[in-house]
Enzyme design. Structure first.
Site, mmCIF file in Angstrom:
data_model
loop_
_atom_site.group_PDB
_atom_site.id
_atom_site.type_symbol
_atom_site.label_atom_id
_atom_site.label_comp_id
_atom_site.label_asym_id
_atom_site.label_seq_id
_atom_site.Cartn_x
_atom_site.Cartn_y
_atom_site.Cartn_z
ATOM 1 N N LYS A 76 0.835 -1.240 -0.084
ATOM 2 C CA LYS A 76 0.005 -0.085 -0.055
ATOM 3 C C LYS A 76 0.818 1.428 0.157
ATOM 4 C CE LYS A 76 -3.745 1.899 2.481
ATOM 5 N NZ LYS A 76 -4.668 1.932 3.625
ATOM 6 N N SER A 151 -9.638 2.028 2.953
ATOM 7 C CA SER A 151 -9.045 2.716 2.209
ATOM 8 C C SER A 151 -7.675 2.106 1.213
ATOM 9 C CB SER A 151 -7.868 3.860 2.902
ATOM 10 O OG SER A 151 -7.143 3.167 3.785
ATOM 11 N N SER A 175 -9.774 -0.190 7.232
ATOM 12 C CA SER A 175 -9.340 -0.087 5.795
ATOM 13 C C SER A 175 -8.797 -1.464 5.169
ATOM 14 C CB SER A 175 -8.402 0.974 5.777
ATOM 15 O OG SER A 175 -9.116 2.199 5.591
HETATM 16 N N1 GLN Z 1 -13.243 4.428 6.329
HETATM 17 C C1 GLN Z 1 -12.504 5.033 7.907
HETATM 18 C C2 GLN Z 1 -12.128 6.084 7.499
HETATM 19 O O1 GLN Z 1 -12.418 7.087 6.622
HETATM 20 C C3 GLN Z 1 -11.397 3.965 7.949
HETATM 21 C C4 GLN Z 1 -10.053 4.153 7.111
HETATM 22 C C5 GLN Z 1 -9.070 3.553 7.605
HETATM 23 O O2 GLN Z 1 -9.106 2.415 8.410
HETATM 24 N N2 GLN Z 1 -7.837 3.951 7.261
HETATM 25 O O3 GLN Z 1 -11.571 6.847 8.300
#
Ligand code: GLN
Length: 482
Positions: A76, A151, A175
């Site tokens: 990532k 994400s 994410s």
């Molecule tokens: N969807 C969540 C957010 O927008 C989690 C994102 C994540 O785990 N990095 O914060």
């Protein structure tokens, strides 16, 4: 495209000299190009990867197979990689090249894994659809009109499309687990502190955790083994030994009723069938309650945004990152560098986070959120007094259409999608997301949450489930790029 196969399968083929790393890496690069419209990658490292693969082949020929020697992996784009840019999918870091590797990257490299590229993601990992990326959205390989989740959407899509057999992700509020569910792959958020965060760009420091993504629970186990462990360069990294799980043991599986209340029939059906499969394997499944679940989303978005506003204050256009041209003065430099460098979702988090931390509001928002966070954590600790693991849906729906949750839509509609993943994050617990069926041709994910450091138990149950079912082996037919 035909099936790339699993990580353990590729490792075994390399060990048996049935394939060479150069061949496998070249195949991955070709696949990434054929699926370039999926937009899973921000950077592809063809030359470096082929050089590394050739050295891996020579090492296997000389000393035999070890670790992950010659196995392709994608990181990532939130993990720093020495000499290869790390963008965090932001204009702010568009040209940032880290002078060092993140510990996770270094450990996987030391185990012999070959990095083929850096995957797309939501900007600074803020989002649930991968649409906040400066490099454009990622398509879900099961239906290119749908989002892959976020994400870590690029990593999940790359696995689902069969571009790589292994990837890294990070999980602050879901994410790793949510994109794994939307793309029909497996993902593990380890216990907070289990995997080093050194060199992983910070979003919300009391929640962030890196972890493995792959095509099966067995592959996750192999990856975790090469990622985990204490790191003196990360003061939050745990020095605790993982809790071993006795194989063949039947488990008490808790089904928290709050997680099923609003679930659609299409997602509920595969999950109920999964519960039946576990019963057939001899596990006892019964209802439990986690009464503070409904507060998890508001608590998460207060805590995560507050911490993000602090962490992202370092991007000022002075030391590194995007710098506005011809500033009138220092204030203008800060203001324009940040206005130009960050996208709309990141700005929204910085503004709300700064607000909740400001004098007069701190206690009403941030302080209150931390108090409720303790109640959510206590719910889990109480439940683990009765059961070994918790089984929940990973997401309330299958993957939504591109654009359905962004572009003028009230952002809290997207935030609410994280309802099943943020509670375990707030409690720092390990959680596994694995495929358990389909709703209208789209993958549905099931989540297993365990006590702190009980990853082994989650993976054992996931492996048992995947020996009984073949959902994780199904692959989409991805149309080739024009
Ligand atoms: N969807 C969540 C957010 O927008 C989690 C994102 C994540 O785990 N990095 O914060």
């Amino acid at each position: 495209m035909d099936n790339l196969g699993t990580l353990t399968g590729i490792r075994d083929a390399l060990g048996a000299k049935a394939a060479s790393s150069v061949e496998i890496v070249r195949d991955c690069i070709r696949r990434i190009d054929t699926a370039r419209h999926v937009n899973a990658f921000i950077t592809v490292c063809e030359e470096d990867a082929l050089g590394h693969a050739a050295r891996a082949d020579a090492a296997i020929a000389r000393d035999g197979m070890r670790g992950l020697l010659g196995v392709p992996i994608a990181h990532k784009d939130i993990f720093c990689t020495d000499g290869v840019r790390t963008t965090c999918a932001s204009r702010m870091l568009e040209n940032f090249v880290s002078p060092y590797d993140a510990t996770v990257v270094a450990r996987l490299r030391a185990a012999g894994a070959v990095m083929v590229g850096k995957t797309n993601m939501d900007e600074f990992a803020m989002g649930s659809t991968n649409e906040t990326s400066f490099f454009g959205p990622v398509a879900n390989p099961w239906d290119v009109g749908r989002v892959p989740g976020g994400s870590s959407g690029g990593s999940a899509a790359a696995l689902a499309a069969g571009l790589v057999p292994a990837a890294t992700g990070t999980d602050t509020g879901g994410s790793i687990r949510q994109p794994a569910a939307f793309c029909g792959v497996s993902g593990l958020k380890p216990t907070y502190g289990r995997v080093s965060r050194f060199g992983m760009v910070a979003f919300a420091s009391s929640l962030d955790q890196g972890g493995p993504m792959a095509r099966s629970a067995a592959d996750l186990r192999l990856l975790l083994h090469h990622m985990e462990g204490h790191d003196p360069r990360d003061s939050t990294s745990a020095d605790e030994a993982p809790t071993p799980h006795a194989p063949q043991r039947t488990m008490n599986v808790g089904i928290p009723r709050e997680y099923w209340a609003d679930l659609g029939e299409d997602v509920a059906r595969p999950l109920e069938e999964a519960v039946e499969s576990l019963r057939r394997l001899g596990h006892r499944c019964h209802e439990v309650s986690l009464p503070h679940t409904a507060f998890a989303v508001p608590v998460y978005y207060v805590v995560a945004s507050a911490e993000a506003s602090t962490n992202l204050s370092r991007y000022d256009g002075v030391r590194y990152g995007h710098r506005a041209g011809e500033p009138a003065d220092l204030d203008d430099l800060y203001r324009r560098s940040r206005s130009e460098g960050f996208g709309i979702e990141v700005k929204r988090r910085i503004l709300t986070g700064t607000y909740t931390l400001s004098v007069g509001y701190y206690d009403a928002y941030y302080g209150q959120a931390q108090r409720v966070r303790r109640l959510i954590r206590q719910d889990f600790l109480d439940a683990f007094g009765q059961v070994d693991v918790l089984l929940t849906p990973a997401t309330p729906t299958p993957a939504p259409a591109l654009g359905a949750l962004t572009g003028g839509v009230d952002p809290t509609v997207m935030y609410k999608q994280d309802v099943y993943t943020v509670p375990a994050s707030l409690a720092g617990l390990p959680a596994l997301s694995i495929p358990c069926g389909f709703a209208d041709g789209l993958p549905v994910g099931l989540q297993l949450i365990g006590p702190h450091f009980a990853e082994d138990r989650l993976l054992a149950l996931g492996e048992a489930f995947q020996r009984e079912t073949d959902w994780h082996l199904r692959t989409p037919t991805v149309p080739e790029a024009a």
